[in-house]
Motif scaffolding. Sequence first.
Motif, PDB file in Angstrom:
ATOM      1  N   VAL A 201      24.488  76.197  46.685  1.00  0.00           N
ATOM      2  CA  VAL A 201      25.092  77.531  46.807  1.00  0.00           C
ATOM      3  C   VAL A 201      24.461  78.417  45.729  1.00  0.00           C
ATOM      4  O   VAL A 201      24.518  78.093  44.543  1.00  0.00           O
ATOM      5  N   ILE A 202      23.873  79.518  46.141  1.00  0.00           N
ATOM      6  CA  ILE A 202      23.210  80.433  45.197  1.00  0.00           C
ATOM      7  C   ILE A 202      24.176  81.547  44.852  1.00  0.00           C
ATOM      8  O   ILE A 202      24.697  82.224  45.729  1.00  0.00           O
ATOM      9  N   LYS A 203      24.431  81.716  43.533  1.00  0.00           N
ATOM     10  CA  LYS A 203      25.352  82.747  43.072  1.00  0.00           C
ATOM     11  C   LYS A 203      24.570  83.752  42.227  1.00  0.00           C
ATOM     12  O   LYS A 203      23.614  83.380  41.546  1.00  0.00           O
ATOM     13  N   PRO A 204      24.982  85.024  42.262  1.00  0.00           N
ATOM     14  CA  PRO A 204      24.308  86.006  41.426  1.00  0.00           C
ATOM     15  C   PRO A 204      24.514  85.691  39.952  1.00  0.00           C
ATOM     16  O   PRO A 204      25.488  85.029  39.557  1.00  0.00           O
ATOM     17  N   ALA A 205      23.606  86.161  39.084  1.00  0.00           N
ATOM     18  CA  ALA A 205      23.691  85.923  37.641  1.00  0.00           C
ATOM     19  C   ALA A 205      24.938  86.562  37.079  1.00  0.00           C
ATOM     20  O   ALA A 205      25.341  87.652  37.456  1.00  0.00           O
TER      21      ALA A 205
END
Length: 112
Positions: free
Chosen positions: A106-110
């Motif tokens: 799962v890619i989450k924003p910084a």
Amino acid sequence: MTKTVAYRWHLRKVMNEHGMQSTTDLVPLLADRGVVMTSTQVYRIVVGEPERLNMRLLAALCDIFGVTPNDLIEPYVATNSRRGRKTGTTGATPPRSSKNRPTRAVIKPAGD
């Protein structure tokens, strides 16, 4: 809603009612009536449901067993509805995860 006509093939049952157990017993009886078939062809017709049927073969079978085509072929209507058709993706349960199978990233924003 669409209707599909189907049938049940009762040659095996008719043969059993007349004391004929082996499909090879039918080969010479058909040949006597002008229908020459191999034992393999006769086996397929007896065991399976033929999609096409030669009228001479049907007439010979009726003569051999003293029956009518209605005794050999039982037509019926099978209804098929297109409403609510399942595609395999709706309501499907996800496959069980395996030990050897990676989990989805799962890619989450910084900053989260």
